[in-house]
Design a protein around this motif. Structure first.
Motif, PDB file in Angstrom:
ATOM      1  N   ASP A 111     -43.220  22.381   4.509  1.00 26.06           N
ATOM      2  CA  ASP A 111     -43.387  21.450   5.232  1.00 26.06           C
ATOM      3  C   ASP A 111     -43.617  19.765   5.047  1.00 26.06           C
ATOM      4  O   ASP A 111     -45.269  19.780   3.766  1.00 26.06           O
ATOM      5  CB  ASP A 111     -43.818  21.128   6.233  1.00 26.06           C
ATOM      6  CG  ASP A 111     -44.001  22.959   7.243  1.00 26.06           C
ATOM      7  OD1 ASP A 111     -43.156  22.608   8.297  1.00 26.06           O
ATOM      8  OD2 ASP A 111     -45.073  23.425   7.120  1.00 26.06           O
ATOM      9  N   PHE A 112     -42.550  18.978   4.694  1.00 22.69           N
ATOM     10  CA  PHE A 112     -42.678  17.884   4.071  1.00 22.69           C
ATOM     11  C   PHE A 112     -42.030  16.693   4.658  1.00 22.69           C
ATOM     12  O   PHE A 112     -41.463  16.027   5.200  1.00 22.69           O
ATOM     13  CB  PHE A 112     -41.281  18.000   2.730  1.00 22.69           C
ATOM     14  CG  PHE A 112     -41.473  19.589   2.289  1.00 22.69           C
ATOM     15  CD1 PHE A 112     -42.217  20.085   1.193  1.00 22.69           C
ATOM     16  CD2 PHE A 112     -40.409  20.595   2.960  1.00 22.69           C
ATOM     17  CE1 PHE A 112     -42.341  21.079   1.251  1.00 22.69           C
ATOM     18  CE2 PHE A 112     -40.407  21.795   2.177  1.00 22.69           C
ATOM     19  CZ  PHE A 112     -41.667  22.318   1.347  1.00 22.69           C
ATOM     20  N   THR A 113     -42.469  15.006   4.353  1.00 27.52           N
ATOM     21  CA  THR A 113     -42.592  14.170   4.474  1.00 27.52           C
ATOM     22  C   THR A 113     -42.168  13.363   2.799  1.00 27.52           C
ATOM     23  O   THR A 113     -43.058  13.126   2.356  1.00 27.52           O
ATOM     24  CB  THR A 113     -43.513  13.689   6.019  1.00 27.52           C
ATOM     25  OG1 THR A 113     -43.516  14.414   6.057  1.00 27.52           O
ATOM     26  CG2 THR A 113     -43.217  12.209   5.792  1.00 27.52           C
ATOM     27  N   TYR A 114     -40.872  13.185   3.116  1.00 24.48           N
ATOM     28  CA  TYR A 114     -40.232  12.205   2.378  1.00 24.48           C
ATOM     29  C   TYR A 114     -40.152  13.424   0.815  1.00 24.48           C
ATOM     30  O   TYR A 114     -41.235  14.414   0.990  1.00 24.48           O
ATOM     31  CB  TYR A 114     -40.972  11.307   1.885  1.00 24.48           C
ATOM     32  CG  TYR A 114     -41.281  10.184   3.068  1.00 24.48           C
ATOM     33  CD1 TYR A 114     -40.629   9.377   3.737  1.00 24.48           C
ATOM     34  CD2 TYR A 114     -42.541   9.451   3.472  1.00 24.48           C
ATOM     35  CE1 TYR A 114     -40.379   8.695   5.191  1.00 24.48           C
ATOM     36  CE2 TYR A 114     -42.613   8.909   4.400  1.00 24.48           C
ATOM     37  CZ  TYR A 114     -41.990   8.738   5.515  1.00 24.48           C
ATOM     38  OH  TYR A 114     -42.441   7.675   6.037  1.00 24.48           O
ATOM     39  N   GLY A 115     -38.921  13.364   0.024  1.00 23.36           N
ATOM     40  CA  GLY A 115     -39.329  13.541  -1.241  1.00 23.36           C
ATOM     41  C   GLY A 115     -38.300  14.054  -1.118  1.00 23.36           C
ATOM     42  O   GLY A 115     -36.604  14.157  -1.008  1.00 23.36           O
ATOM     43  N   LYS A 116     -37.503  14.804  -2.792  1.00 28.23           N
ATOM     44  CA  LYS A 116     -35.730  14.768  -2.943  1.00 28.23           C
ATOM     45  C   LYS A 116     -36.224  16.496  -2.956  1.00 28.23           C
ATOM     46  O   LYS A 116     -36.461  16.790  -3.594  1.00 28.23           O
ATOM     47  CB  LYS A 116     -35.991  14.699  -4.696  1.00 28.23           C
ATOM     48  CG  LYS A 116     -34.251  15.140  -5.298  1.00 28.23           C
ATOM     49  CD  LYS A 116     -34.735  14.735  -6.475  1.00 28.23           C
ATOM     50  CE  LYS A 116     -33.103  14.868  -7.182  1.00 28.23           C
ATOM     51  NZ  LYS A 116     -32.635  14.337  -9.292  1.00 28.23           N
ATOM     52  N   PHE A 117     -35.091  16.727  -2.479  1.00 31.43           N
ATOM     53  CA  PHE A 117     -34.755  18.148  -1.903  1.00 31.43           C
ATOM     54  C   PHE A 117     -33.446  18.186  -2.641  1.00 31.43           C
ATOM     55  O   PHE A 117     -32.535  18.511  -2.455  1.00 31.43           O
ATOM     56  CB  PHE A 117     -34.379  18.759   0.104  1.00 31.43           C
ATOM     57  CG  PHE A 117     -36.069  17.748   0.160  1.00 31.43           C
ATOM     58  CD1 PHE A 117     -37.106  18.787   0.911  1.00 31.43           C
ATOM     59  CD2 PHE A 117     -36.033  16.689   0.755  1.00 31.43           C
ATOM     60  CE1 PHE A 117     -37.838  18.015   0.582  1.00 31.43           C
ATOM     61  CE2 PHE A 117     -37.079  16.409   1.341  1.00 31.43           C
ATOM     62  CZ  PHE A 117     -37.493  17.059   1.402  1.00 31.43           C
TER      63      PHE A 117
END
Length: 278
Positions: A111-117
């Protein structure tokens, strides 16, 4: 995958990318992404997808889109071999449906808040297929506690009846196709089913950018004064990988049963955390 894309109206609103060089877009220059992934799956093993990273959404209830598949956790529908994750839609009786497929989710495990996917994939081909690489909120923090209030980020959507077009979109309470305010764009690529391409999303507190092979074709920017109804993208989201069959969008021109089985191959999934420039 969005709740409907019921009509071609979706395409009418694929026109909302921020112009390059806009003042708002330039604000994101204060952010960058780490050089190494903080979460990844290189699929360098064999068998079922890594249970430490992936769970399954299961069921044959149409998923709000009148989809025709039953999502299972069978290895026939999702397996890792030869360095790739393979999600396969099969023409067979499965539950109440006449097709089986898989929908992998990282919820609770990634689970991620912001980032490059970044996801490198080769897509299925054929009328009636609807593969997607996308993200939903991991919690219910806003509004009516469901879609679209908590947001959706579509890193890649493709429908087999429109073979050479890749779509990227966001959905919120204020911006979604159901009320004629959809935000998104599409790009023409003639080799989506013949070659691997890299589908990416760059998400910061100020913008969401959708890219294909490193080239951005849609940016959604947080404007001054936006509240959660326009920008719910400040809470954790998780990844979803799936192939739907038919449905309100994927099945607009019917389903060609002669094409099955059909698969989406994924070479890797990598998530790079956001870092603020010094």
């Amino acid at each position: 995958m969005s709740l409907a894309f019921i009509t071609i109206l979706a395409n009418v609103f694929f026109c909302c990318a921020q112009p390059e060089g806009s003042i708002l877009a330039e604000k994101s220059d204060k952010y960058e992404f780490a050089a190494s992934p903080s979460w990844r799956d290189e699929f360098d093993y064999s068998g079922k997808p890594d249970p430490k990273k992936w769970s399954y959404d299961l069921g044959d209830d149409g998923w709000g889109n009148n989809e025709l598949e039953n999502y299972t956790d069978k290895i026939e529908n999702a397996k890792v071999e030869n360095g790739h994750l393979i999600i396969e839609a099969i023409k067979e009786k499965s539950g109440k449906a006449n097709y089986s497929s898989a929908r992998l989710v990282s919820k609770g495990k990634g689970d991620f808040t912001y980032g490059k996917f970044e996801i490198r994939a080769k897509l299925p081909k054929g009328r009636g297929t609807w593969p997607a690489i996308w993200m939903l909120a991991s919690g219910n923090d806003y509004g009516n506690k469901g879609w679209p209030d908590n947001g959706e980020i579509d890193i890649m959507e493709h429908v087999g009846f429109d073979q050479n077009k890749i779509h990227g979109n966001i959905h919120t309470k204020a911006f979604n196709h159901a009320i004629g305010t959809n935000k998104g764009n599409n790009v023409i690529v003639e080799t989506v089913s013949d070659e691997f391409h890299t589908y990416s999303c760059e998400w910061t507190p100020e913008s969401i950018k959708i890219l294909l092979d490193g080239k951005d074709y849609f940016t959604f920017t947080k404007e001054p004064g936006y509240d959660w109804s326009q920008w719910p993208f400040d809470k954790p989201f998780h990844l979803i990988l799936n192939i739907a069959v038919g449905g309100n969008w994927g099945g607009q021109k019917g389903v060609d049963d002669s094409i099955f089985p059909r698969k989406m191959e994924i070479d890797y999934v990598r998530v790079y955390p956001l870092v603020e420039k010094k």
